[in-house]
Design an enzyme around this catalytic site. Structure first.
Site, short mmCIF file in Angstrom:
data_model
loop_
_atom_site.label_atom_id
_atom_site.label_comp_id
_atom_site.label_asym_id
_atom_site.label_seq_id
_atom_site.Cartn_x
_atom_site.Cartn_y
_atom_site.Cartn_z
N HIS A 154 1.33 1.80 -3.30
CA HIS A 154 0.29 2.60 -3.94
C HIS A 154 0.74 4.02 -4.18
CE1 HIS A 154 -3.26 -0.22 -2.63
NE2 HIS A 154 -2.36 -0.81 -3.39
N ASP B 298 0.87 -1.17 0.00
CA ASP B 298 0.00 0.00 0.00
C ASP B 298 0.91 1.22 0.00
OD1 ASP B 298 -2.23 1.82 0.49
OD2 ASP B 298 -3.34 0.10 1.22
#
Length: 555
Positions: free
Chosen positions: A332, A298
């Site tokens: 991300h 992430d």
């Protein structure tokens, strides 16, 4: 086409150009002093965990031995707790004042996959109070603590995390399902237990109310994954040298801390790891993050300050942060602010970093209802390659579902523009300079709110190679200076919608350009280009959705 200008308009344009050329300088003049981060200091006294009965065979559970060693050293006035070579299986570790937990290079600290070893405790999840399983490593209201060495700290996160079917190959999925656990009715997500699945379908699982106890959440306990390392309300912290990996949720979460140094870490999570953030700095003050490597599932290096009302009531911005000389692989976002930034963020420097394959490079995200002011952010000398999304992204519609398009997600436009309130987020006063990008879906993307534009952003000295160029919606007082832009799609190279007071200086398009700029929206005004190379531009401008040709001046 380029229009003839009346005398008064010429004077106005000159003023805009002067403002554009001085924008970065003006912000630099306001740049605050860089943070001074207080460092830890320990006595040389050292105790080995083996002195307290620890066994590094990967079988014996060393929870009591490690915690007793930490408590003993702390009670003696501080020193080093040494984890020597071996495979040290353990339950939750609780840090104490004046302790340096030193993990030797040939040591692996592995947290048990026995969920019963982790008590349900009142904690914090994504910026709000919540009940969670106890963090594998934790400390609260401590001073002068460190985790150092060159060994590995492994959170055994695979035992906790759900996994989406589309993240796996067929053979990987079959092996995962055969290992145990359960699959949801749609056959799309694997969960490690029925309790974990039950939590996933329970609204706001773990978020309690006054008077509730741990017993109220036992039926969804397995779903309430802990962050691997959490220090709360601590002062003078050092994390140095070790590898911290495979977390159940976020890897490293300093919350309401002061004087934090993160140096020479390796932070890892599987690319598919749900909520597998690297480092989430929340409501902290005086922070240095340097010479570290992140490869996670992430956001990699992320700034937060609480979610919605909880964050606003806390009213503790993350501030005085220096991030330098780091490398980010998967994630991300390489460097991220948000989306839980309701307490604000300010006075942050990001320098000399490389992002290789992160979904987005520089990622700033929020949405209506958050509130919070993010300002005085200074970013320089960033190199990016193989970015599947945007190299530079400001998005104030993060996480909304519906018809409003954005890279990789969808969002809903609100037909009625709400009034500005404490719930209105703000992004303002950024300087981004010396950026090199080779390979991105889009070079630059801004999307503000109609009631609160993204304001006062300077981007200068950038070289960008991307599929698409620049898209700017609901922004004001933007300076883009000395930008080399090479894109596969050139119709248009730049799109500006409902934005004002924008200056593009010394723009250098590469190759044949079908349309330089598409201007849309009745609110767009005062968009100025100067020094743009137009030799290979087939068409300069197009206007739609009520935009006036008077909104654009090319000098």
């Amino acid at each position: 086409m380029i229009r003839k200008k009346q005398h008064i308009k010429t004077i106005y344009i000159i003023m805009l150009l002067i403002w554009g050329s001085m924008g970065a300088c003006a912000l630099k003049a306001q740049e605050p002093a860089r943070p001074v981060v207080q460092q830890v200091s320990f006595p040389k006294d050292t105790l080995h965990i083996t002195e307290f009965g620890a066994k590094g065979d990967g079988q014996y559970v060393n929870t009591n031995a490690i915690n007793k060693a930490i408590t003993t050293v702390s009670e003696k006035g501080g020193g080093v707790v040494l984890v020597p070579g071996g495979l040290w299986l353990t339950g939750p570790i609780e840090m104490k004042n004046n302790v340096n937990l030193h993990v030797q290079r040939d040591a692996v600290v592995l947290f048990t996959d026995d969920f019963d070893a982790y008590e349900l405790v009142e904690s914090n999840w994504e910026g709000e109070p919540a009940w969670r399983n106890q963090n594998p490593i934790s400390g609260k209201n401590l001073e002068n603590i460190a985790i150092t060495g060159a060994g590995v700290i492994d959170g055994n996160g695979g035992a906790w995390r759900m996994v989406k079917r589309d993240k796996m190959t067929d053979s990987q999925w079959k092996k995962l399902v055969a290992s145990g656990g359960v699959v949801d009715e749609a056959g799309k997500i694997w969960y490690p237990s029925e309790s974990s699945l039950r939590g996933a379908i329970t609204q706001n699982a773990g978020k309690g109310h006054a008077g509730q106890t741990a017993a109220d959440f036992m039926d969804v306990k397995d779903f309430l994954r802990p962050n691997l390392l959490v220090f709360t309300s601590c002062k003078r912290i050092l994390l140095e040298g070790v590898t911290i990996q495979n977390s159940p949720a976020w890897n490293i979460h300093p919350l309401i801390c002061e004087d934090l140094t993160v140096r020479n870490l390796t932070v890892r999570n599987p690319w598919y790891g749900q909520n597998g953030d690297g480092l989430d700095i929340e409501s902290c003050k005086n922070v240095l993050v340097e010479n570290s490597t992140f490869d996670v599932g992430d956001d990699a290096i992320c700034i937060k300050s609480g979610r919605d009302k909880a964050g606003r009531d806390r009213a503790m911005p993350t501030e005085n942060v220096l991030i330098r000389n780091n490398i980010v692989y998967h994630g991300h976002g390489g460097f991220v602010i948000g989306s839980e930034m309701s307490g604000g963020a300010r006075n942050i420097w990001v320098e000399d970093c490389s992002f290789v394959g992160t979904d987005i490079g520089l990622r700033f995200k929020t949405t209506r209802g958050r509130g919070g002011v993010v300002e005085n952010i200074f970013i320089s000398n960033i190199n990016m390659t193989s970015i599947p999304g945007e190299a530079i992204l400001f998005d104030m519609y993060y996480g909304l579902k519906g018809s409003l398009p954005k890279a990789g997600e969808q969002g809903d436009a609100v037909a009625e523009i709400p009034a500005v309130s404490e719930e209105t987020p703000r992004f303002q006063n950024f300087v981004i300079r010396n950026i090199n990008v080779n390979g991105a879906e889009k070079g630059i993307f801004f999307r503000g709110l109609p009631e609160m534009s993204i304001k006062n952003i300077v981007i200068e000295h950038a070289n960008i190679v991307a599929k698409k160029g620049i898209e700017i919606l609901e922004a004001s007082d933007i300076v883009v200076k000395d930008l080399m832009l090479k894109t596969a799609e050139t119709n248009p190279l730049i799109h500006v919608d409902n934005s004002e007071n924008m200056v593009f200086t010394d723009l250098k398009p590469v190759g044949d350009i079908d349309l330089l700029i598409h201007v849309s929206g009745k609110s767009t005004k005062n968009v100025t280009f100067t020094g743009v190379k137009t030799e290979k531009v087939k068409k300069i401008s197009a206007f739609t959705s009520g935009a006036s040709e008077e909104a654009l001046v090319i000098n």
